[in-house]
Design an enzyme around this catalytic site. Sequence first.
Site, PDB file in Angstrom:
ATOM      1  N   ASP A  51      -1.559  -3.709   0.583  1.00 13.16           N
ATOM      2  CA  ASP A  51      -0.614  -3.718  -0.542  1.00 13.16           C
ATOM      3  C   ASP A  51      -0.035  -5.129  -0.622  1.00 13.16           C
ATOM      4  OD1 ASP A  51       1.204  -3.053  -2.524  1.00 13.16           O
ATOM      5  OD2 ASP A  51       2.447  -1.796  -1.263  1.00 13.16           O
TER       6      ASP A  51
ATOM      7  N   LYS B 229      -4.543  -3.137  -3.438  1.00 16.72           N
ATOM      8  CA  LYS B 229      -3.845  -3.039  -4.723  1.00 16.72           C
ATOM      9  C   LYS B 229      -3.869  -4.376  -5.439  1.00 16.72           C
ATOM     10  CE  LYS B 229      -0.650   0.702  -3.791  1.00 16.72           C
ATOM     11  NZ  LYS B 229       0.769   1.048  -3.610  1.00 16.72           N
TER      12      LYS B 229
ATOM     13  N   PHE C  86       1.126   4.379  -6.512  1.00 16.71           N
ATOM     14  CA  PHE C  86       1.191   4.995  -5.192  1.00 16.71           C
ATOM     15  C   PHE C  86       0.093   6.045  -5.033  1.00 16.71           C
ATOM     16  CE2 PHE C  86       2.772   7.686  -1.787  1.00 16.71           C
ATOM     17  CZ  PHE C  86       3.106   6.721  -0.846  1.00 16.71           C
TER      18      PHE C  86
HETATM   19  P1  5GP Z   1       1.587  -3.749   3.082  1.00 11.21           P
HETATM   20  O1  5GP Z   1       2.117  -4.196   4.397  1.00 11.21           O
HETATM   21  O2  5GP Z   1       0.204  -4.306   2.779  1.00 11.21           O
HETATM   22  O3  5GP Z   1       2.523  -3.961   1.947  1.00 11.21           O
HETATM   23  O4  5GP Z   1       1.458  -2.178   3.134  1.00 11.21           O
HETATM   24  C1  5GP Z   1       0.478  -1.605   3.911  1.00 11.21           C
HETATM   25  C2  5GP Z   1       0.911  -0.240   4.373  1.00 11.21           C
HETATM   26  O5  5GP Z   1       1.834   0.376   3.465  1.00 11.21           O
HETATM   27  C3  5GP Z   1      -0.298   0.636   4.409  1.00 11.21           C
HETATM   28  O6  5GP Z   1      -0.904   0.616   5.692  1.00 11.21           O
HETATM   29  C4  5GP Z   1       0.270   1.986   4.057  1.00 11.21           C
HETATM   30  O7  5GP Z   1       0.741   2.615   5.223  1.00 11.21           O
HETATM   31  C5  5GP Z   1       1.450   1.688   3.179  1.00 11.21           C
HETATM   32  N1  5GP Z   1       1.119   1.792   1.740  1.00 11.21           N
HETATM   33  C6  5GP Z   1       1.039   0.794   0.836  1.00 11.21           C
HETATM   34  N2  5GP Z   1       0.731   1.260  -0.386  1.00 11.21           N
HETATM   35  C7  5GP Z   1       0.593   2.601  -0.239  1.00 11.21           C
HETATM   36  C8  5GP Z   1       0.262   3.656  -1.157  1.00 11.21           C
HETATM   37  O8  5GP Z   1       0.007   3.495  -2.355  1.00 11.21           O
HETATM   38  N3  5GP Z   1       0.212   4.917  -0.637  1.00 11.21           N
HETATM   39  C9  5GP Z   1       0.470   5.174   0.673  1.00 11.21           C
HETATM   40  N4  5GP Z   1       0.400   6.436   1.072  1.00 11.21           N
HETATM   41  N5  5GP Z   1       0.797   4.197   1.566  1.00 11.21           N
HETATM   42  C10 5GP Z   1       0.843   2.933   1.098  1.00 11.21           C
END
Ligand code: 5GP
Length: 182
Positions: free
Chosen positions: A107, A135, A156
């Site tokens: 993300d 994303k 999400f």
């Molecule tokens: P980042 O550190 O890249 O912003 O987020 C990564 C983590 O956030 C992922 O491993 C996941 O646990 C959670 N995450 C980010 N976007 C989503 C989403 O759309 N759905 C879900 N269930 N978890 C997400």
Amino acid sequence: MYLTLDLGTTMKILLTEDELRRGIERIAGEIREYYQGRPLTIVAVLKGSVVLMSDLIRLLDMPLRIEIVRASSYRDSTRPGELKLKLDMLPSELKDREVLLVDDIFDTGYTLAEVLSQLARRHPAGLRSAVLLRKEGRCEVDVEPDFVGFDIPDRFVVGYGLDYQEMYRNLPHVAYLETEDL
Ligand code: 5GP
Ligand code: MG
């Protein structure tokens, strides 16, 4: 297709079981091609990557170990919180191993970047990363995953390991959770 599930939430399927399988077969092909039979250590980020990990490793006919780390940032909501990492299950030695970090979704990238930098301190011979989903337009770090299953819009998603309040990880597909439910 819209579905109403046990928490009373509405979902729209984004990736069907078939699409997921084809995407994972493609990543597995890229991974086999890159490592050329060299022994690999997969480090899976719990809990979200358990489903991906179990499907992926069965497509990798090469010498392979599995290790796990635990990351949590979303906790009980869809908004990111402070990132918590637990690396105590890792072997003390990753030195000279080819390491592939596997996570469910990229993300903002903070989770992947942080785990990668922790793993880099253990001096692996090589360090790459694979994610099922990325994303679009969200990246805030200067690393990108090396192997990506699907680029998806900034919504999400749940299923195939991904949760909302610890539910829905067992869905065989990936679905959007409708915003009014969040
Ligand atoms: P980042 O550190 O890249 O912003 O987020 C990564 C983590 O956030 C992922 O491993 C996941 O646990 C959670 N995450 C980010 N976007 C989503 C989403 O759309 N759905 C879900 N269930 N978890 C997400
Ligand atoms: Mg996660």
